[in-house]
Design an enzyme around this catalytic site. Structure first.
Site, PDB file in Angstrom:
ATOM      1  N   GLU A   1       0.838  -1.204   0.000  1.00 52.15           N
ATOM      2  CA  GLU A   1       0.000   0.000   0.000  1.00 52.15           C
ATOM      3  C   GLU A   1       0.871   1.251   0.000  1.00 52.15           C
ATOM      4  O   GLU A   1       1.549   1.541   0.986  1.00 52.15           O
ATOM      5  CB  GLU A   1      -0.928   0.039   1.215  1.00 52.15           C
TER       6      GLU A   1
ATOM      7  N   HIS B   1      -2.408   9.367  -1.609  1.00 53.28           N
ATOM      8  CA  HIS B   1      -2.634   8.027  -2.150  1.00 53.28           C
ATOM      9  C   HIS B   1      -2.524   8.020  -3.671  1.00 53.28           C
ATOM     10  O   HIS B   1      -2.033   7.053  -4.256  1.00 53.28           O
ATOM     11  CB  HIS B   1      -4.005   7.494  -1.705  1.00 53.28           C
TER      12      HIS B   1
ATOM     13  N   LYS C   1      -8.402 -15.252  16.346  1.00 53.65           N
ATOM     14  CA  LYS C   1      -8.585 -14.891  14.934  1.00 53.65           C
ATOM     15  C   LYS C   1      -9.985 -14.386  14.624  1.00 53.65           C
ATOM     16  O   LYS C   1     -10.464 -14.510  13.485  1.00 53.65           O
ATOM     17  CB  LYS C   1      -8.244 -16.086  14.023  1.00 53.65           C
TER      18      LYS C   1
ATOM     19  N   ASP D   1       0.557 -16.773  12.666  1.00 52.70           N
ATOM     20  CA  ASP D   1      -0.886 -16.738  12.436  1.00 52.70           C
ATOM     21  C   ASP D   1      -1.293 -15.322  12.027  1.00 52.70           C
ATOM     22  O   ASP D   1      -1.682 -14.510  12.869  1.00 52.70           O
ATOM     23  CB  ASP D   1      -1.646 -17.153  13.702  1.00 52.70           C
TER      24      ASP D   1
END
Length: 447
Positions: free
Chosen positions: A128, A434, A260, A337
């Protein structure tokens, strides 16, 4: 001398950039006649692909055969997926099964982050545009104002099995037994046998009919600790079944952990490391580095992060983009994870004017940062290098210190990211930046 291929990339505005990529990264593996037999067997299904590493004793060769078999089955060239330049033996039986290559991600550096009197250069793996630049600006604002401070409020990984008893009354009896302080030492002795690092901290139970959900919490040293706490849980459950009362174990994990998934239990009670990080940003820094003013930031934080998240019914999301920073650091440092980004990104960002309204007090409170510096992907070369850059590679002399420091760095980087993004929103710079970093335009950006 290392050979390179010249790769061209054409932007949407027809401008072209060229890059040099090591030829070894793009090289297609060559196959012998024996390999061809194996490839044909994998394609035909007579040899399971997952058996290749064990049969061959050569991880790189196994990956090449699996990759070629997949190419022939699917018709995909897989040309853009790198093959060479990776140590496949390092992931065997611990990180990834059935590998066919690896994905390249750029790693940027934000910093120095002045945190608790020490400078950190924070590695962030991301695709990004603007994220690293923005976090870096926040680090600059913090450093120019004397740095940030962190405090660890809690450190304990959880696992919650669900146990079904013959009746709700029997389930309530087990709950009373497990939560009775006079029984805790006996249970702890059994639990702590599972690992020299595991230390049981607490047990919290909930009932749903005759099902009892038992949330064990324990310290896990420098490991993230899911496997460690799960093992300790099994020790206790085996002992209970043998000595106390019969039950049927429905699942080692019941979602009361909660792992999670965004969950109120993690937001309220914490999971992993609970960290608060704060800084006081001077008025001149707010003006010159963040390009805004204190009152605007305070008001926008209330309207966007607090009220806006309340309107959305957010759970643990009272922040601008904590998940952005958490995910970038997790990928760079080898979090096993990655889905634990969900609960690790729980964060409430607070901003208020202090010193007669001249300076900005900003803080992030993160109740469930789940990190480790040993185990999982932390031992891979790239990820180990990023941990080493932060000074938290591997286990520490005092078990748990490296993982606690890493959690503090995560919170500190989130603090920097929150400062910069809220400022960009306040000044209308978000879209422009951006466009610059994600679209390769020539627009200027004030980060």
């Amino acid at each position: 001398m290392q050979a390179f291929d010249i790769i061209a990339f054409v932007h949407s505005n027809d401008e072209e950039d060229t890059f040099l990529i090591p030829s070894a990264v793009r090289r297609i593996p060559e196959f012998s006649s024996n390999d061809e037999e194996l490839i044909s067997s994998v394609v035909a299904g007579t040899i399971p692909s997952y058996e290749l590493e064990g049969k061959l004793g050569d991880c790189r060769r196994a990956v090449g055969i699996r990759r070629e078999a997949l190419r022939r089955i699917t018709g995909s060239s897989l040309e853009g997926l790198p093959f060479d330049g990776f140590d496949y033996a390092s992931i065997l039986n611990q990180c990834c099964e059935l590998p066919i290559g690896y994905v390249q991600l750029p790693v940027g550096i934000a910093g120095p982050l002045l945190l608790d009197g020490k400078h950190y250069y924070v590695p962030m793996a991301t695709t990004e545009g603007c994220l690293v630049a923005s976090t870096n600006r926040g680090c600059k604002a913090i450093a120019k104002s004397g740095g940030a401070m962190s405090v660890l409020l809690r450190d304990g990984m959880t696992r919650a099995p669900v146990v079904r008893l013959p009746s709700a009354r029997r389930a309530a009896e087990l709950k009373a037994f497990l939560e009775n302080p006079s029984n805790f030492e006996t249970i702890s002795v059994v639990f702590n046998r599972s690992s020299r690092f595991a230390k049981l901290q607490s047990i919290h139970c909930a009932l749903a009919g005759r099902n009892i959900y038992i949330r064990f919490s324990c310290s896990t040293g420098d490991a993230m600790g899911m496997n460690m706490v799960s093992k300790g849980v099994e020790y206790v459950l085996d002992e209970l079944k043998k000595d106390l009362l019969p039950y049927s174990l429905t699942s080692t994990s019941s979602n009361f952990c909660s792992d999670k998934k965004p969950a109120a239990v993690n937001w309220i009670e914490g999971r992993g490391k609970t960290v608060v990080c704060e800084a006081v940003i001077e008025e001149e820094v707010v003006k010159n580095v963040l390009k805004t003013n204190v009152s605007t930031l305070v008001e926008l934080n209330v309207i966007k992060n607090l009220a806006g998240s309340a309107v959305a019914g957010s759970l643990g999301g009272f922040n601008a983009h904590a998940g952005n920073i958490v995910s970038a650091i997790f990928v760079a440092t080898g979090r096993q994870d990655l889905a634990q980004i969900l609960e690790s990104s729980h964060c409430i960002t607070m901003m208020e004017a202090v010193n007669d309204g001249q300076n900005l007090h900003v803080s992030v409170t993160m109740p469930s940062i789940e990190v480790g510096t040993v185990g999982g992907g932390t031992q891979l070369a790239s990820q180990a290098a990023c941990l080493d850059l932060l000074g938290v590679k591997g286990g520490s002399e005092t078990p748990g210190e490296n993982s606690k420091r890493l959690a503090a760095v995560v919170a500190g980087a989130v603090l920097a990211g929150e400062l910069s993004l809220i400022s960009a929103l306040a000044t209308g710079q978000l879209v422009k930046c951006h466009l610059k970093y994600n679209r390769s335009t020539k627009d200027t950006c004030k980060f």
